[in-house]
Design an enzyme around this catalytic site. Structure first.
Site, mmCIF file in Angstrom:
data_model
loop_
_atom_site.group_PDB
_atom_site.id
_atom_site.type_symbol
_atom_site.label_atom_id
_atom_site.label_comp_id
_atom_site.label_asym_id
_atom_site.label_seq_id
_atom_site.Cartn_x
_atom_site.Cartn_y
_atom_site.Cartn_z
ATOM 1 N N ARG A 185 0.824 -1.209 0.000
ATOM 2 C CA ARG A 185 0.000 0.000 0.000
ATOM 3 C C ARG A 185 0.861 1.263 0.000
ATOM 4 N NH1 ARG A 185 -4.828 -1.987 4.071
ATOM 5 N NH2 ARG A 185 -6.271 -2.616 2.426
ATOM 6 N N LYS A 232 -14.054 -13.097 6.876
ATOM 7 C CA LYS A 232 -15.135 -12.162 7.228
ATOM 8 C C LYS A 232 -16.408 -12.585 6.507
ATOM 9 C CE LYS A 232 -11.810 -8.399 7.331
ATOM 10 N NZ LYS A 232 -11.342 -7.331 6.420
ATOM 11 N N GLY A 242 -6.974 -7.116 1.676
ATOM 12 C CA GLY A 242 -5.633 -6.954 2.237
ATOM 13 C C GLY A 242 -4.923 -8.281 2.400
ATOM 14 N N GLY A 278 -12.415 -3.915 1.305
ATOM 15 C CA GLY A 278 -13.758 -3.498 1.720
ATOM 16 C C GLY A 278 -14.380 -2.568 0.703
HETATM 17 P P1 ADP Z 1 -9.156 -10.267 2.844
HETATM 18 O O1 ADP Z 1 -8.314 -9.426 3.765
HETATM 19 O O2 ADP Z 1 -8.414 -10.717 1.639
HETATM 20 O O3 ADP Z 1 -10.458 -9.599 2.524
HETATM 21 P P2 ADP Z 1 -10.226 -11.759 5.061
HETATM 22 O O4 ADP Z 1 -9.707 -10.707 5.983
HETATM 23 O O5 ADP Z 1 -11.680 -11.927 4.934
HETATM 24 O O6 ADP Z 1 -9.539 -11.612 3.617
HETATM 25 O O7 ADP Z 1 -9.688 -13.187 5.510
HETATM 26 C C1 ADP Z 1 -8.329 -13.505 5.561
HETATM 27 C C2 ADP Z 1 -8.098 -14.547 6.596
HETATM 28 O O8 ADP Z 1 -8.968 -15.642 6.404
HETATM 29 C C3 ADP Z 1 -6.707 -15.102 6.546
HETATM 30 O O9 ADP Z 1 -5.970 -14.619 7.635
HETATM 31 C C4 ADP Z 1 -6.912 -16.621 6.602
HETATM 32 O O10 ADP Z 1 -6.066 -17.234 7.542
HETATM 33 C C5 ADP Z 1 -8.365 -16.729 7.030
HETATM 34 N N1 ADP Z 1 -9.001 -17.999 6.628
HETATM 35 C C6 ADP Z 1 -9.031 -18.547 5.402
HETATM 36 N N2 ADP Z 1 -9.650 -19.735 5.426
HETATM 37 C C7 ADP Z 1 -10.027 -19.963 6.700
HETATM 38 C C8 ADP Z 1 -10.677 -21.046 7.370
HETATM 39 N N3 ADP Z 1 -11.064 -22.114 6.708
HETATM 40 N N4 ADP Z 1 -10.885 -20.914 8.682
HETATM 41 C C9 ADP Z 1 -10.474 -19.831 9.347
HETATM 42 N N5 ADP Z 1 -9.849 -18.780 8.789
HETATM 43 C C10 ADP Z 1 -9.612 -18.846 7.472
HETATM 44 MG MG MG Z 2 -8.431 -9.105 5.884
#
Ligand code: ADP
Ligand code: MG
Length: 408
Positions: free
Chosen positions: A43, A209, A366, A390
């Protein structure tokens, strides 16, 4: 949306002008050592071209940004000091100052001391309660103080444009303003994803999320995806889908209150001819740890005492096949807990499929961006790596983004 070029004309040139730039410098920090370490500076690097453009034109650049979620008061672990050090490295030859306060007399005199082509980074803007206040008056009063620091405003913090915050929204109403190059580029990509995209269109959703990301599915299935398109689901949210389709998910992440909604999505996808692709196998462990006996199990037979932490190898292959001939791909959220190697396979397979395929691919989020970089992929292997998860999700949800609307 006004551009920096427009603003330059409006201000009669940038030389000698104080330009406030809202950047997104919200990088992940590792606090485990003596001093904090930036684990992904994407970023910061993405913010540099807009700053360069202004500095080269002789502007006195004041940068405002946030880091993490402090509660409206200073907190050492959320200081932008480590970001200041990295930004200075990325702008060799430029005087890059740091102001430990954001507004008021001390900040004003630091700004007054700037010469043409110099930059001042203000401390974390969320150390002030006014920044994120829901009260328009309180937020506006803080925006007045911020606006006093500048002659013009450039909105370049794409990761925050969906927030009605003082440094994103209110300050733009108080100063001549423009979209920075980063915001303009992100909006162009989002427009490409939403108006007449090339098909087949594949959307890959994962991460943790769950509720946040279910929202976007409404709009995807409602208008964006059509027959022959694909919705691939992995990550933490997949267990709500597996449960909704009648399978037990053990101790995996589950949002029980979303089951009816997810059943609705399953039905809508079927009715519209959108292929909903769920994993057929899962890497499941006895605990949320790398050494917790990870095993590949069928997605319809997850043992009651196990947590699903990645899609399995057969699913990874099937997902890759669904992406191979797609023409447009939007991906948000890792397929598994990629931070631990035993659960990184699904995320790696999706990234590899996008790198190998011919689609216009956009990676948002992120953690998703951090994942592809830590797994060794180069930014150039994707069509675009978004700096705002987001914000891009809300755009795809069809929501109004206050920080963009105010730039019209
Ligand atoms: P982004 O930042 O790309 O939008 P999120 O913040 O929603 O993604 O999610 C990222 C996190 O999701 C990662 O830290 C990863 O470890 C977690 N994650 C992925 N699959 C699972 C799972 N099956 N159970 C728990 N956490 C998970
Ligand atoms: Mg995230």
């Amino acid at each position: 949306m006004k551009t920096i070029d427009d603003l330059e004309v409006q201000l009669g040139g940038f030389a000698g002008k104080r330009v406030l730039v809202r950047s997104d410098l919200n990088v992940p920090l590792d606090h485990s050592g003596d001093s904090p370490v930036i684990t992904d500076d994407g970023r910061i690097r993405a913010s540099v071209p807009t700053l360069r453009r202004l500095l080269d034109a002789g502007a006195r650049v004041v940068v405002t940004a946030h880091l993490g979620r402090p509660k409206g008061a200073p907190e050492a672990k959320y200081s932008l000091a480590p970001v200041h050090a990295r930004l200075a490295e990325l702008l060799p030859g430029v005087h890059v100052g740091f102001s430990p306060v954001t507004v008021g007399a001390e900040a004003e005199s630091a700004v007054a001391a700037l010469e043409d082509g110099q930059l001042l980074l203000l401390e974390n803007i969320r150390f002030n309660a006014g920044e994120t206040s829901k009260d328009d008056g309180e937020r506006g009063a803080f925006a007045d103080e911020l606006a006093a620091l500048a002659d013009g405003f450039v909105s370049d913090g794409f990761g925050a444009v969906h927030r009605k915050h003082a440094s994103v929204f209110d300050v733009a109403r108080r100063l001549p303003h423009a979209a920075g190059g980063l915001v303009a580029a992100e909006v162009e990509v989002l427009q490409r994803l939403t108006s007449d995209p090339e098909r087949p269109y594949a959307v890959v959703l994962g991460g943790s999320k769950v509720s946040d990301k279910l929202g976007v599915i409404d709009n995807l299935l409602g208008s964006l995806l059509t027959a022959g398109d694909r919705l691939l689901v992995g990550g933490g949210m997949v267990f709500t889908f597996l449960k909704a389709t009648g399978h037990e998910v053990g101790k995996s992440l589950l949002e029980a209150d979303q089951l009816d909604r997810v059943r609705g999505y399953v039905a809508t996808a079927r009715d519209k001819g959108v292929e909903l692709v769920l994993p057929t196998d899962v890497v499941a462990a006895t605990a949320f740890a790398a050494d917790a006996d990870p095993r590949v199990v069928p997605a319809d037979a997850i043992p009651a005492d196990r947590i699903g932490l990645d899609i399995g190898p057969a699913s990874a292959q099937a997902f890759a096949a669904q992406l191979a001939d797609a023409r447009t791909v939007f991906w948000n959220g890792p397929m598994g807990v990629f931070e631990m190697e035993p659960y990184a396979g699904g995320t790696r397979a999706v990234a590899q499929a996008l790198a190998d395929g011919g689609a216009f691919s956009v990676v948002g989020g992120g953690d998703s961006a951090a994942a592809v970089r830590t797994l060794g992929f180069a930014d150039s292997q994707f069509g675009h790596i978004s700096t705002g998860g987001g914000a891009s999700l809300e755009y795809l949800e069809g929501k109004q983004l206050p920080g963009l609307d105010v730039l019209d």
